[in-house]
Design an enzyme around this catalytic site. Structure first.
Site, PDB file in Angstrom:
ATOM      1  N   GLY A 139       0.791  -1.224   0.000  1.00 50.48           N
ATOM      2  CA  GLY A 139       0.000   0.000   0.000  1.00 50.48           C
ATOM      3  C   GLY A 139       0.820   1.269   0.000  1.00 50.48           C
ATOM      4  N   CYS A 140       0.322   2.270  -0.676  1.00 51.67           N
ATOM      5  CA  CYS A 140       0.940   3.594  -0.646  1.00 51.67           C
ATOM      6  C   CYS A 140       0.142   4.542   0.234  1.00 51.67           C
ATOM      7  CB  CYS A 140       1.035   4.164  -2.055  1.00 51.67           C
ATOM      8  SG  CYS A 140       2.118   3.210  -3.117  1.00 51.67           S
TER       9      CYS A 140
END
Length: 267
Positions: free
Chosen positions: A110-111
């Site tokens: 995830g960013c």
């Protein structure tokens, strides 16, 4: 509040055959490998996210995720959590449909979270907590000690929440660094801990999404044994948080609000 109707059918690790090569020597081995699974998080019947993660601590994950992503202010807003593999159903009557985000998220490491902007990062966190540099170094020693799945597989991240003197409040492992934060936070919240009086130690790079999770639960000091990203530093500065990276005794880099770290030599 928590009901586990169908537990995860999978272990967090599984053995696979491989050939190990060391120089001119080779042998067949069966190393442990991390299991990754897709878990659906549903709030009031609406799917909020499908996340690739380790299939354990799903109740803690759901609670931590909702708090870390800014959907709830406290666990009092959640009336039930029910696991029906591979779905985690949360009932939170106070969350309106419009608050569930504009799109469903799919991620592993995830960013960012569901909320892709940081408009909710408005007020800097208060200055109440301070931690000595020796306590931080002491705490980082637990990262390898508690990361049992990482020692077996090399494939997980670990998050540990400590009190101001280095006592362990909660910890979790997951294949995703964001997920390990959610799980550790969820466990701490279930335990009734005041996270504004805690600091968090993580493996994994400090992206803005990681910093935002700590901010939303009120943790003012965030420590990692690896690198930050520019957006993570900028968000920590904006949020009035202390961000410590490359914390590998006797070395650390403090990118923001170093005054919360006591026992420092002059600089």
């Amino acid at each position: 509040m928590i009901k586990n109707t169908y537990a995860s059918p999978l272990e967090t690790t599984s053995m696979y055959e491989a050939v190990e090569v060391v120089g001119d020597y080779a042998r067949r081995v069966r190393p442990d490998v991390c299991v990754e699974e897709s878990v659906n998080l549903l709030v009031n019947g609406s799917r909020v996210a499908t996340i690739i993660m380790s299939p354990d601590d799903l109740e803690a994950f759901a609670l931590g995720y909702l708090k870390c992503e800014g959907f709830i202010r406290s666990l009092k807003e959640v009336s039930s959590v029910e696991v029906k593999w591979p779905d985690v159903h949360v009932s939170a009557p106070g969350i309106e449909g419009d608050d569930l985000g504009l799109w469903m998220e799919v991620r592993s490491s995830g960013c960012v979270g569901v909320r892709s902007s940081w408009v909710d990062v408005e007020r800097p966190l208060p200055d109440g907590l301070s931690v000595s540099k020796d306590t931080i170094f002491y705490a980082m020693g637990f990262v390898n000690d508690l990361a049992k799945t990482w020692r077996r597989t090399g494939g997980t991240h670990c998050t540990i929440i400590f009190d101001e003197v280095g006592g362990i409040v909660a910890y979790a492992e997951d294949i995703g660094r964001h997920n390990s934060v959610d799980k550790a936070v969820g466990k701490a919240l279930v335990g009734g801990r005041d996270l504004s009086k805690c600091f968090m130690a993580c493996t994994g790079r400090m992206a803005a999404g990681m910093v935002a999770k700590a901010y939303r639960v009120g943790i003012p000091i965030l420590v990692s044994n690896t690198a930050p990203f520019s957006a993570g530093i900028e968000l920590a500065l904006r949020a009035g948080m202390t961000l410590v990276c490359f914390a590998r005794p006797p070395h650390m880099l403090i990118y923001s609000r170093p005054e919360r770290i006591t026992g420092m030599p002059e600089y």
